[in-house]
Design a protein around this motif. Structure first.
Motif, PDB file in Angstrom:
ATOM      1  N   ASP A   1     -35.048  -3.339 -10.035  1.00 31.88           N
ATOM      2  CA  ASP A   1     -36.302  -3.807  -9.436  1.00 31.88           C
ATOM      3  C   ASP A   1     -36.039  -4.768  -8.277  1.00 31.88           C
ATOM      4  OD1 ASP A   1     -37.557  -2.339 -11.332  1.00 31.88           O
ATOM      5  OD2 ASP A   1     -38.539  -4.023 -12.336  1.00 31.88           O
ATOM      6  N   ASP A   2     -35.029  -5.603  -8.443  1.00 35.06           N
ATOM      7  CA  ASP A   2     -34.651  -6.558  -7.399  1.00 35.06           C
ATOM      8  C   ASP A   2     -33.132  -6.566  -7.317  1.00 35.06           C
ATOM      9  OD1 ASP A   2     -37.271  -8.271  -6.722  1.00 35.06           O
ATOM     10  OD2 ASP A   2     -37.260  -7.801  -8.870  1.00 35.06           O
ATOM     11  N   ILE A   3     -32.609  -6.696  -6.099  1.00 33.45           N
ATOM     12  CA  ILE A   3     -31.151  -6.760  -5.954  1.00 33.45           C
ATOM     13  C   ILE A   3     -30.779  -7.953  -5.079  1.00 33.45           C
ATOM     14  CG2 ILE A   3     -30.614  -4.321  -6.318  1.00 33.45           C
ATOM     15  CD1 ILE A   3     -30.589  -3.974  -3.258  1.00 33.45           C
ATOM     16  N   ASP A   4     -29.681  -8.594  -5.455  1.00 35.23           N
ATOM     17  CA  ASP A   4     -29.213  -9.753  -4.695  1.00 35.23           C
ATOM     18  C   ASP A   4     -28.229  -9.291  -3.628  1.00 35.23           C
ATOM     19  OD1 ASP A   4     -30.820 -11.449  -6.166  1.00 35.23           O
ATOM     20  OD2 ASP A   4     -29.323 -11.625  -7.757  1.00 35.23           O
ATOM     21  N   GLU A   5     -28.755  -8.478  -2.727  1.00 36.90           N
ATOM     22  CA  GLU A   5     -27.990  -7.956  -1.593  1.00 36.90           C
ATOM     23  C   GLU A   5     -28.840  -8.117  -0.348  1.00 36.90           C
ATOM     24  OE1 GLU A   5     -26.974  -3.854  -2.004  1.00 36.90           O
ATOM     25  OE2 GLU A   5     -26.147  -4.110  -4.021  1.00 36.90           O
ATOM     26  N   VAL A   6     -28.171  -8.217   0.785  1.00 33.66           N
ATOM     27  CA  VAL A   6     -28.888  -8.253   2.057  1.00 33.66           C
ATOM     28  C   VAL A   6     -29.445  -6.854   2.339  1.00 33.66           C
ATOM     29  CG1 VAL A   6     -28.678  -8.627   4.542  1.00 33.66           C
ATOM     30  CG2 VAL A   6     -27.414 -10.095   2.939  1.00 33.66           C
ATOM     31  N   ILE A   7     -30.748  -6.791   2.631  1.00 32.75           N
ATOM     32  CA  ILE A   7     -31.350  -5.481   2.949  1.00 32.75           C
ATOM     33  C   ILE A   7     -31.824  -5.397   4.395  1.00 32.75           C
ATOM     34  CG2 ILE A   7     -32.079  -5.011   0.580  1.00 32.75           C
ATOM     35  CD1 ILE A   7     -34.999  -5.742   1.670  1.00 32.75           C
ATOM     36  N   TYR A   8     -31.902  -6.529   5.085  1.00 32.05           N
ATOM     37  CA  TYR A   8     -32.350  -6.504   6.485  1.00 32.05           C
ATOM     38  C   TYR A   8     -31.883  -7.775   7.168  1.00 32.05           C
ATOM     39  CZ  TYR A   8     -35.284  -6.207  10.631  1.00 32.05           C
ATOM     40  OH  TYR A   8     -35.711  -6.145  11.929  1.00 32.05           O
ATOM     41  N   ILE A   9     -31.446  -7.630   8.409  1.00 32.08           N
ATOM     42  CA  ILE A   9     -31.043  -8.785   9.218  1.00 32.08           C
ATOM     43  C   ILE A   9     -31.857  -8.744  10.495  1.00 32.08           C
ATOM     44  CG2 ILE A   9     -29.126  -9.907  10.416  1.00 32.08           C
ATOM     45  CD1 ILE A   9     -27.232  -8.540   8.442  1.00 32.08           C
ATOM     46  N   ASP A  10     -32.609  -9.811  10.773  1.00 40.56           N
ATOM     47  CA  ASP A  10     -33.443  -9.763  11.973  1.00 40.56           C
ATOM     48  C   ASP A  10     -32.640 -10.180  13.202  1.00 40.56           C
ATOM     49  OD1 ASP A  10     -33.447 -12.539  12.311  1.00 40.56           O
ATOM     50  OD2 ASP A  10     -35.426 -12.810  11.422  1.00 40.56           O
ATOM     51  N   SER A  11     -33.289 -10.160  14.361  1.00 39.75           N
ATOM     52  CA  SER A  11     -32.565 -10.367  15.613  1.00 39.75           C
ATOM     53  C   SER A  11     -32.063 -11.804  15.760  1.00 39.75           C
ATOM     54  CB  SER A  11     -33.439  -9.979  16.805  1.00 39.75           C
ATOM     55  OG  SER A  11     -34.697 -10.611  16.714  1.00 39.75           O
ATOM     56  N   PHE A  12     -32.521 -12.713  14.892  1.00 39.80           N
ATOM     57  CA  PHE A  12     -32.024 -14.086  14.919  1.00 39.80           C
ATOM     58  C   PHE A  12     -30.922 -14.319  13.888  1.00 39.80           C
ATOM     59  CE2 PHE A  12     -36.448 -14.019  16.256  1.00 39.80           C
ATOM     60  CZ  PHE A  12     -36.330 -14.542  17.527  1.00 39.80           C
ATOM     61  N   GLY A  13     -30.589 -13.275  13.103  1.00 42.32           N
ATOM     62  CA  GLY A  13     -29.547 -13.415  12.098  1.00 42.32           C
ATOM     63  C   GLY A  13     -30.060 -13.849  10.738  1.00 42.32           C
ATOM     64  N   ASN A  14     -31.375 -13.958  10.579  1.00 40.99           N
ATOM     65  CA  ASN A  14     -31.929 -14.254   9.262  1.00 40.99           C
ATOM     66  C   ASN A  14     -31.756 -13.032   8.364  1.00 40.99           C
ATOM     67  OD1 ASN A  14     -32.935 -16.762  10.266  1.00 40.99           O
ATOM     68  ND2 ASN A  14     -34.626 -15.631  11.195  1.00 40.99           N
ATOM     69  N   CYS A  15     -31.401 -13.277   7.096  1.00 46.23           N
ATOM     70  CA  CYS A  15     -31.035 -12.178   6.196  1.00 46.23           C
ATOM     71  C   CYS A  15     -32.009 -12.088   5.026  1.00 46.23           C
ATOM     72  CB  CYS A  15     -29.623 -12.403   5.648  1.00 46.23           C
ATOM     73  SG  CYS A  15     -28.369 -12.420   6.942  1.00 46.23           S
ATOM     74  N   ILE A  16     -32.707 -10.964   4.934  1.00 42.10           N
ATOM     75  CA  ILE A  16     -33.629 -10.742   3.822  1.00 42.10           C
ATOM     76  C   ILE A  16     -32.871 -10.109   2.664  1.00 42.10           C
ATOM     77  CG2 ILE A  16     -35.729  -9.549   3.092  1.00 42.10           C
ATOM     78  CD1 ILE A  16     -36.689  -9.606   5.970  1.00 42.10           C
ATOM     79  N   LEU A  17     -33.083 -10.635   1.460  1.00 45.08           N
ATOM     80  CA  LEU A  17     -32.494 -10.034   0.262  1.00 45.08           C
ATOM     81  C   LEU A  17     -33.478  -9.044  -0.361  1.00 45.08           C
ATOM     82  CD1 LEU A  17     -30.870 -13.101  -1.570  1.00 45.08           C
ATOM     83  CD2 LEU A  17     -29.960 -11.707   0.311  1.00 45.08           C
ATOM     84  N   GLY A  18     -32.953  -8.178  -1.212  1.00 39.37           N
ATOM     85  CA  GLY A  18     -33.801  -7.227  -1.922  1.00 39.37           C
ATOM     86  C   GLY A  18     -34.416  -7.843  -3.166  1.00 39.37           C
ATOM     87  N   ARG A  19     -34.808  -9.082  -3.070  1.00 43.63           N
ATOM     88  CA  ARG A  19     -35.353  -9.808  -4.228  1.00 43.63           C
ATOM     89  C   ARG A  19     -36.677 -10.451  -3.860  1.00 43.63           C
ATOM     90  NH1 ARG A  19     -34.452 -11.360  -9.019  1.00 43.63           N
ATOM     91  NH2 ARG A  19     -32.364 -10.435  -9.075  1.00 43.63           N
TER      92      ARG A  19
END
Lengths: 255, 255, 255
Positions: free
Chosen positions: A171-189
């Motif tokens: 349901d949730d994963i502690d992995e990076v799923i998206y990195i925006d153009s500023f380098g902010n990293c969204i997790l799958g959680r």
């Protein structure tokens, strides 16, 4: 409303050709480009991102989701319906998390085929036309284009018990799923699954929570509940992905 | 018509989410993405650029302007009205030059609040919805969505004497306010304030005027009155920003 | 429907200003951004690309084509009509291949002029307004904006026997005309003119055909008939342009 969620990028004629396919069929249905930099060729990461975006979509809409490394193979083309939201795209797990977090889920296989179907661009030839037809048949005031007897399904899809590809992704994963153009990293959680006092361990550092960028000193790293309701790792006026060597798929630890 | 002027860039779901907020409320109001690479986190440079673009906007429109380093702090959310043009965004000086160059200026504080307001994305949660409501109430044929008694202001804004943040920025500044993808550098100076025989001094060189790129020899630098009516420094088939080391905020001398 | 095909890129206010020019005149005509990374300042390569895209355009549409290194000189502004498709842009050969591959071709010179015509941005000042007027006069339900007696031509254009610039470019050329963001290279050759067993010689390698990416081993180079019907050189999970040193205009050999 038709929303596009793809990994095509903004360059080339590809987005424009999908829009043309919609407008050429039904020219008063609004089109929104939700994003075209979904995790490239990565249905798993994209599935978590789409599931994060889906709850804020209008109650009635059609979303074309194309992250489709298997285009041109024999993978199926499907529709997920959650209430009056429709998701149109490849049967590769892309819609699996969205379905899991939704009620009133139904699945369909696309049986309609265009006159010519290219081997490499089903977004233009299959998914966008199907989306236009579903939107035209389910949007009040648009039905005039449709055969008098047509339900939204007639000739387009047949209901199935579930997709062929149904990965056992958590349901949730502690992995990076998206990195925006500023380098902010969204997790799958989803942030609601994490205590506000939790720490996130990335290579070389342990991060606490902040409410927003302004609450963290310049240059300091933190995590926060972002505007999609997901856990996001950021550095105030800095690039978290570069600083911690994070890429899509990199695991982190949340405690 | 709703125009978006932001520093969000084209990546990520942010533009798409703002469009969704508009279309979900009022799906026949045209949306134009005026630009999404406004000077990042720089309300001053962005204020000059927006003021340069405003005169060519339709007489009736709503412009969402978001260059908002203070999002999540207690800065106000405001509306500038100049005639029947409305500018919706943060109270940080972004609209100050536009107001100064306009007649019939009125200011309002946004009092409407959405059900949930994120700390980091007021463009989606506050500014786009307000723009949709103003556009719906002020566009002929759109009022059907509105409460029978509603003026465009009811429940959305209250009039104020002026913005809280009113910086003492000059009418024109001899600084770079925007650099395009070819390295051409726009100054914060309206071309009509400069004599056609004026020179511009940049590090290591003095530039004369040309009418257009074709009038300058290949590789030579010049300034010209660009299509927004602003002074722009360019190199024919070259990159002026790189050649002269110009960045947003770099001062030059105009004589 | 109005389609934009330009080399402006997505940055800056230029696309938004062209959209504004259309919407400000006729706000219910759908706009599609077909692409904004056409071969920069290269009407020849762009002419082949546009001709490849034209057959899939709706039977009734107006396409604004702007690849215009001569803007500000005395080059003419023209309209190509093929059936009920209109192409609006500079007289520099950009529409020549599209015309050659079409039936029922007619040419017009644009005589309408805006109140103010900038020297550098005819896309905003001339081509987009002309496109809006043609679309309004030729789209059922839009004619209300038009003078009662107006044919689509009145006051806008005069018919001419042909464009002033009519380059002797071959029907197909074995040169790279477009490189996408993954390094795939489109040639100026229609795939239907090439035998499926043909080889393409690039510096250091000879490439055979594949039906699609999945049919080629990872890292191997091949050519295929792309979704526009053109010959395209690609490397599965690789960058063909970098690997073979291909740029727009680079010749290759097809046998």
């Amino acid at each position: 409303m038709i929303l596009f969620f793809t990994d095509f990028g903004w360059l080339g004629p590809y987005i424009g050709q999908m829009h043309t396919a919609v407008v050429g069929y039904a020219n008063t249905i609004p089109i929104v480009d939700l994003m075209h930099d979904a995790p490239a060729q990565d249905p798993k990461a994209a599935a978590y991102l789409l599931a994060a975006l889906a709850p804020a979509m209008p109650a009635e809409c059609v979303c074309v989701g194309v992250v489709d490394p298997g285009v041109g193979t024999d993978r199926d083309a499907i529709v997920l319906r959650t209430g009056n939201r429709f998701f149109v795209g490849p049967d590769n797990g892309l819609f699996s998390l969205t379905a899991r977090h939704s009620d009133a889920v139904r699945w369909y296989r696309i049986v309609w085929r265009p006159e010519t179907l290219s081997a490499s661009f089903h977004g233009r030839d299959l998914f966008a036309p199907i989306a236009a037809r579903i939107a035209a048949r389910t949007t009040p005031g648009q039905e005039a284009r449709c055969p008098a007897s047509a339900s939204w399904m007639d000739g387009l899809v047949t209901e199935i018990s579930g997709p062929a590809v149904s990965p056992e992704w958590a349901d949730d994963i502690d992995e990076v799923i998206y990195i925006d153009s500023f380098g902010n990293c969204i997790l799958g959680r989803r942030a609601m699954t994490v205590d506000q006092h939790a720490s996130i361990h990335v290579p070389g550092e342990t991060l606490g929570a902040a409410r927003t960028f302004g609450d963290a000193p310049e240059g300091s790293a933190f995590w926060y509940a972002n505007s999609m309701g997901m856990v996001e790792i950021a550095v105030n006026k800095g690039n978290a992905a570069e600083r911690f060597g994070l890429k899509i798929g990199t695991p982190v630890q949340v405690h």
